[in-house]
Motif scaffolding. Structure first.
Motif, PDB file in Angstrom:
ATOM      1  N   LEU A  51       0.852  -1.234  -0.032  1.00 29.33           N
ATOM      2  CA  LEU A  51      -0.115  -0.082   0.055  1.00 29.33           C
ATOM      3  C   LEU A  51       1.019   0.963   0.125  1.00 29.33           C
ATOM      4  CD1 LEU A  51      -2.644   1.373   0.061  1.00 29.33           C
ATOM      5  CD2 LEU A  51      -2.769   0.966   2.694  1.00 29.33           C
TER       6      LEU A  51
ATOM      7  N   CYS B  30      -0.804   5.902   2.937  1.00 31.71           N
ATOM      8  CA  CYS B  30      -1.992   5.324   3.739  1.00 31.71           C
ATOM      9  C   CYS B  30      -2.481   6.616   4.546  1.00 31.71           C
ATOM     10  CB  CYS B  30      -1.365   4.352   4.778  1.00 31.71           C
ATOM     11  SG  CYS B  30      -2.525   3.571   5.667  1.00 31.71           S
TER      12      CYS B  30
ATOM     13  N   GLY C 201      -6.247   5.522   2.011  1.00 32.13           N
ATOM     14  CA  GLY C 201      -5.536   4.179   2.110  1.00 32.13           C
ATOM     15  C   GLY C 201      -5.863   3.593   3.389  1.00 32.13           C
TER      16      GLY C 201
ATOM     17  N   LEU D 129      -7.484  -0.135   4.145  1.00 29.22           N
ATOM     18  CA  LEU D 129      -6.774  -1.189   4.894  1.00 29.22           C
ATOM     19  C   LEU D 129      -7.620  -1.633   5.971  1.00 29.22           C
ATOM     20  CD1 LEU D 129      -4.213  -2.535   5.755  1.00 29.22           C
ATOM     21  CD2 LEU D 129      -3.352  -0.468   6.865  1.00 29.22           C
TER      22      LEU D 129
ATOM     23  N   VAL E 197       0.695  -7.443   4.659  1.00 30.21           N
ATOM     24  CA  VAL E 197       0.624  -5.958   4.064  1.00 30.21           C
ATOM     25  C   VAL E 197       1.720  -5.151   4.462  1.00 30.21           C
ATOM     26  CG1 VAL E 197      -0.865  -3.892   4.320  1.00 30.21           C
ATOM     27  CG2 VAL E 197      -1.854  -6.240   4.475  1.00 30.21           C
TER      28      VAL E 197
ATOM     29  N   VAL F 290       2.989  -1.470   4.162  1.00 30.81           N
ATOM     30  CA  VAL F 290       2.642  -0.006   3.927  1.00 30.81           C
ATOM     31  C   VAL F 290       3.760   1.118   3.568  1.00 30.81           C
ATOM     32  CG1 VAL F 290       1.542   2.023   5.052  1.00 30.81           C
ATOM     33  CG2 VAL F 290       0.423  -0.251   5.314  1.00 30.81           C
TER      34      VAL F 290
ATOM     35  N   VAL G 161      -1.254  -1.257  -4.346  1.00 30.09           N
ATOM     36  CA  VAL G 161      -2.218  -0.156  -4.166  1.00 30.09           C
ATOM     37  C   VAL G 161      -1.627   1.200  -4.076  1.00 30.09           C
ATOM     38  CG1 VAL G 161      -4.294   0.636  -3.334  1.00 30.09           C
ATOM     39  CG2 VAL G 161      -4.069  -1.813  -3.351  1.00 30.09           C
TER      40      VAL G 161
ATOM     41  N   ALA H 215      -1.899   4.651  -3.533  1.00 31.21           N
ATOM     42  CA  ALA H 215      -2.928   5.806  -2.873  1.00 31.21           C
ATOM     43  C   ALA H 215      -2.371   6.900  -2.220  1.00 31.21           C
ATOM     44  CB  ALA H 215      -3.632   5.152  -1.427  1.00 31.21           C
TER      45      ALA H 215
END
Length: 270
Positions: A13, A16, A20, A24, A37, A39, A67, A69
């Motif tokens: 990710l 965040c 985000g 999550l 995961v 981040v 992802v 974000a």
């Protein structure tokens, strides 16, 4: 959704912030293993510390999904650090406004499957709606995976062409701000008619929130719902005569506003 494939290979990710974090939280609640995961965020929020996810640590070489974000203005600095993952094994899902599929191809290379998405801020309470479109490398399975991830924060619709994304941004992406402004101005109008500010704001919030939910859940379309609450010659009819004025009311104002947002989206995408 079944998170097994993601859990095995990991999810990155990138960014965040509010959106985000909302996604999550939805994934973790849905059963995604926190240890899978990763981040990346220069200013991670404190709540991440208690989730069990990796923050700014080593990344898998070929995660199942990345992802994206981050804000569009941060894209130029953030995305190139993941270019090595663009060999085709990793799906990229982007929620960055105005960043086109062509831009991703330039940064990640032509083999990377990319799904571009436009969510909106009600995703923070699981009531968002997100439109998605994939590039030529994105398979049906890739689109299904992206849809499953984004469904964690609300509804998902698929577009036929990327050019529709600017209209989506103008209607649903920016749309919550229009509704918030409606609440502001409706409450202010109540104060002008003699209500206490706190009471006027409570009435405005509940009215807009309740009417929105009714519009989603009722069998009738919004036009019929409007008719249902409008008695001929009554108070609602008097107000609607102002709001539905073809030159100064919503029929003239909202198309101008949406067009301004869509035009700006096209400018940002160049």
């Amino acid at each position: 959704m079944d998170f097994k494939a993601i859990s095995d290979r990991g999810l990155v990710l990138l960014g965040c912030g509010k959106m985000g974090s909302a996604m999550l939280a939805g994934w973790l609640k849905g059963g995604l293993a926190p240890g899978s995961v990763h981040v990346i965020d220069p200013h991670p929020s404190e709540w991440l510390a208690g989730t069990g996810v990796s923050v700014n640590g080593p990344l898998p070489a070929a995660p199942a999904v990345v992802v994206v974000a981050v804000k569009p203005q941060m894209m130029g600095a953030a995305l190139p650090q993941l270019a090595a993952m663009g060999a085709g094994e990793t799906l990229f899902v982007s929620i960055a406004a105005g960043t086109t599929l062509a831009t991703y191809a330039e940064i990640l290379g032509p083999r990377a499957p990319v799904v571009r998405a436009m969510p909106n801020t009600p995703a923070a309470i699981g009531r968002g709606i997100t439109a998605i479109i994939g590039n030529a490398r994105a398979s049906a399975a890739d689109l299904g995976l992206a849809e499953g991830l984004l469904a964690a924060v609300g509804q998902v619709v698929r577009l036929e062409e990327e050019s529709q994304m600017d209209a989506v941004t103008a209607v649903s992406g920016s749309g919550p701000a229009y509704v918030f402004h409606l609440i502001e101005t409706l409450a202010a109008a109540g104060v002008a008619e003699g209500l206490a500010p706190d009471l006027a704001m409570r009435l405005a919030k509940a009215t807009v929130g309740g009417a929105g939910q009714l519009a989603e859940e009722a069998a009738e379309d919004p036009a019929q719902l409007r008719v249902n609450v409008t008695s001929p010659g009554g108070t609602t009819a008097a107000a609607l005569a102002v709001l539905m004025d073809p030159e100064a009311g919503f029929p003239a104002l909202l198309p101008r506003a949406v067009k301004a947002a869509a035009d700006r989206g096209r400018e940002l995408g160049k």
